[in-house]
Design a protein around this motif. Structure first.
Motif, PDB file in Angstrom:
ATOM      1  N   ALA A 187      52.329  16.577  64.695  1.00  0.00           N
ATOM      2  CA  ALA A 187      53.735  16.144  64.694  1.00  0.00           C
ATOM      3  C   ALA A 187      53.809  14.651  64.418  1.00  0.00           C
ATOM      4  O   ALA A 187      52.884  13.897  64.740  1.00  0.00           O
ATOM      5  CB  ALA A 187      54.393  16.456  66.037  1.00  0.00           C
TER       6      ALA A 187
ATOM      7  N   ASP B  74      58.154  18.311  70.634  1.00  0.00           N
ATOM      8  CA  ASP B  74      57.211  19.426  70.507  1.00  0.00           C
ATOM      9  C   ASP B  74      56.481  19.672  71.823  1.00  0.00           C
ATOM     10  O   ASP B  74      56.211  20.819  72.193  1.00  0.00           O
ATOM     11  CB  ASP B  74      56.199  19.134  69.394  1.00  0.00           C
TER      12      ASP B  74
ATOM     13  N   LYS C 233      51.020  25.946  66.181  1.00  0.00           N
ATOM     14  CA  LYS C 233      52.250  25.811  65.397  1.00  0.00           C
ATOM     15  C   LYS C 233      51.920  25.585  63.924  1.00  0.00           C
ATOM     16  O   LYS C 233      51.144  24.700  63.580  1.00  0.00           O
ATOM     17  CB  LYS C 233      53.084  24.641  65.925  1.00  0.00           C
TER      18      LYS C 233
END
Length: 219
Positions: free
Chosen positions: A24, A32, A67
């Motif tokens: 991220a 997140d 993710k």
């Protein structure tokens, strides 16, 4: 002197890996991270609500989150996944839909997998849930700790250390009690040690449970 470090973070890259795998930007990192915690809490609450077990042990050892661009891969490691496996795909669909509702506004779709653990009482989270259930039922804390040690002996572990802090047995002054069986080499990086910190709310107040389980040593 007296400095302490998380046993899992201390061994990252040797015997431990991250439970969350994603990248991220710095400005989105906190969002997140909060999303990961929300997912884990939601899954644990769902399992606790739908699982009817007298001991109160949900059996979730850990939840790994991976993710990607359009998918959030959730891997749930459970010691007792009976209630999910026997009623598939109904339970799994309900769980996936509930997670999607919780993540409303996120463009990634969750994909959930259940992995059964061979030795459930090899994992401190499951042991902590067992001890917490015993303490809520007003079982003496020493008896609960000794019973947890008996369960780990059946799981073929090399050592365990359990610590409970708070108003034990309803005493006015809080204190810390601990017990250890076998070897628990906390300063050895190549030692595979599973660790958890668990909070339980009783009628006497909040108690803190910490468990270290020495599984094996890396050559």
């Amino acid at each position: 002197m007296g400095q302490k470090i998380n046993p899992l973070g201390f061994r990252l890259g040797t015997t431990q890996t991250h439970h969350s795998l994603w990248f991220a930007q710095p400005k989105n990192y906190s969002e997140d991270l909060e999303e990961d915690q929300k997912i884990r809490n939601w899954i644990k609450n769902y399992v606790k609500k739908n699982m009817k077990i007298s001991s109160g042990v949900e059996g979730i050892a850990r939840i790994e989150i991976q993710k990607r661009i359009d998918v959030i891969q959730l891997i749930i490691y459970m010691g007792f996944p009976k209630f999910l496996i026997e009623s598939q795909p109904k339970r799994m669909e309900e769980l996936q839909q509930s997670v999607e509702q919780e993540l409303n506004g996120v463009n990634r779709k969750p994909n959930i997998n259940i992995v059964r653990i061979a030795n459930p009482y090899n994992h401190p989270n499951i042991l902590a849930e067992f001890i917490a259930g015993q303490l809520k039922n007003r079982v003496a804390f020493r008896k609960a700790m000794k019973k947890a040690i008996e369960l780990t002996e059946q799981a073929d572990t090399k050592g365990i250390q359990i610590q409970i802090a708070g108003r034990l047995d309803g005493k006015e002054i809080a204190r810390v009690e601990w017990i250890r069986e076998g070897r628990v080499p906390l300063q050895t990086i190549r030692a595979k040690i599973n660790y958890c910190s668990y909070t339980v709310r009783t009628i006497y107040g909040v108690l803190g449970i910490k468990i270290w389980v020495f599984v094996d040593e890396k050559e």
